[in-house]
Write an enzyme that holds these catalytic residues in place. Structure first.
Site, PDB file in Angstrom:
ATOM      1  CD  GLU A  56      -1.144  -2.573   2.239  1.00  0.00           C
ATOM      2  OE1 GLU A  56      -2.071  -3.131   2.817  1.00  0.00           O
ATOM      3  OE2 GLU A  56      -0.467  -2.858   1.579  1.00  0.00           O
ATOM      4  NE  ARG A 214      21.032 -26.339 -12.681  1.00  0.00           N
ATOM      5  CZ  ARG A 214      20.169 -27.468 -11.773  1.00  0.00           C
ATOM      6  NH1 ARG A 214      20.768 -27.143 -10.548  1.00  0.00           N
ATOM      7  NH2 ARG A 214      19.314 -28.431 -12.503  1.00  0.00           N
TER       8      ARG A 214
END
Length: 383
Positions: A56, A214
């Site tokens: 917010e 990876r």
């Protein structure tokens, strides 16, 4: 604003929430979109690390940076705004001070410090609040947080890749590769999203995996956990190479592990967890609680048939993610062993099922009881 507009902007908030996926554990990964007169005037997501701004606040800052007035705007937030002072001030206070007129929120925050208090504070300030909007989508996104904050136990995802006839490998154990590259890349992203990856000794010996992420770009590396009750694994396996990434590596063992093997692992920086045994095997429920106490709040189980079977039999799986490849293997290794039902009524059935296509493969995911029932208690089914 009609329901279709609300759905459109909540989907934007979810897209922003996804930017923080995997980085914020044990905090939730929240997204916020600010809308005024049908225009997106600001958006943000919870930043990683304690004390960093929540979604917010980031959205309000984004609006200010673009000189957009937030007075009278609607805030779409994937999780109930916090209402207390912790490592950051309450987001309810920031929204009220910014003149937000309406808040549409996805999931109630079950944190005892919040749990409806955010909604109450907003309403007391004259802000219109819509609760539980698109709650399933929002709960799906923050499943790890919702599980650990409400049950004090880790969220467990069972991930597997199978052929059309349910085989995870050939008869000799060879399995590279059942699924294609796109599905394997998504499996690596699942590692990024979880605090740790868990395998058994059989998978460690057969595949000698690294259990690392990876992928191109910046991703989080999960902790690595190997179950080796009796200490049969070689300390030279890739998974025990702690220098690969600076992340914890754990071995769950029993008193049957020889002291010499324990010493060899600890020299490599591996933490050995000596746990109670149950018929010569690790008590997995105790293991999960031990891992939770070590700050591991979500676990991706990538084990073979035995580990999958035990986890399912003990009802320790919250979510199943299964990649199905369009091939038929015939005789081979089944997805599970040691798990069976006597009738179809006893079969484990996924709830809130989602399907996604990755190249030629299909990912099927969904929740198992009791978490499927628990999430419904946390969130109203009213849309």
């Amino acid at each position: 604003m009609n329901n279709n507009d609300d759905r459109k902007w909540m989907e934007v908030a979810l897209q922003w929430a996804a930017k923080g996926k995997g980085w914020n554990s044990p905090r939730p990964s929240v997204g916020c979109a600010l809308v005024k007169n049908g225009e997106l005037i600001g958006a943000g997501y919870t930043q990683r690390g304690d004390g960093q701004p929540h979604a917010e606040v980031m959205a309000l800052r984004d609006a200010a940076r673009h000189n957009k007035s937030t007075f009278g705007a609607t805030a779409y937030v994937t999780l109930e705004p916090c209402s207390h002072y912790a490592t950051t001030p309450p987001c309810t206070k920031s929204l009220i001070e910014a003149g937000i007129a309406r808040v549409v929120a996805g999931v109630c925050d079950p944190n005892p410090a919040v749990n409806g208090r955010g909604y109450a504070q907003l309403r007391e300030a004259g802000v219109e609040v819509v609760e539980n909007f698109m709650w399933q989508e929002c709960a799906r996104h923050d499943e790890h947080f919702l599980k650990h904050i409400s049950t004090s136990s880790p969220f467990v995802t069972l991930k597997t890749a199978v052929s059309l006839d349910g085989k995870i490998a050939l008869k000799d154990g060879f399995s590279q590769w059942i699924t294609g590259e796109a599905a394997r890349e998504n499996a690596h992203f699942l590692r990024h999203c979880h605090d740790a990856v868990l395998i058994g000794s059989g998978t460690a010996m057969a595949d000698n995996p690294q259990l690392t992420v990876r992928l191109e770009g910046n991703h989080k590396q999960p902790a690595r956990i190997v179950i080796d009750s009796k200490g049969i694994l070689s300390p030279d396996l890739k998974v025990f190479n702690k220098s690969t990434f600076d992340v914890p590596v754990y071995v769950a063992a029993t008193a049957q592990m020889p002291q010499q093997k324990r010493n060899e692992l600890e020299v490599r920086g591996v933490k050995v967890l000596l746990l109670p045994e149950n018929k010569d095997h690790i008590d997995l429920k105790v293991l999960l609680q031990e891992l939770y106490s070590l700050g591991i709040y979500s676990i991706l189980a990538e084990g073979g048939a035995h580990l999958s079977g035990v986890l399912l039999r003990k009802q320790l799986v919250d979510k199943v993610v299964c990649f199905v490849a369009p091939m038929i293997i015939g005789e081979g290794i089944n997805m599970t062993s040691g798990f069976a039902v006597n009738s179809l009524d006893q079969a484990l059935r996924l709830q809130d099922v989602q399907t996604v296509t990755f190249g030629r493969d299909v990912e099927i995911s969904g929740y198992l009881e009791p978490w499927a029932a628990q999430i419904k208690k946390l969130c109203s089914e009213k849309q």
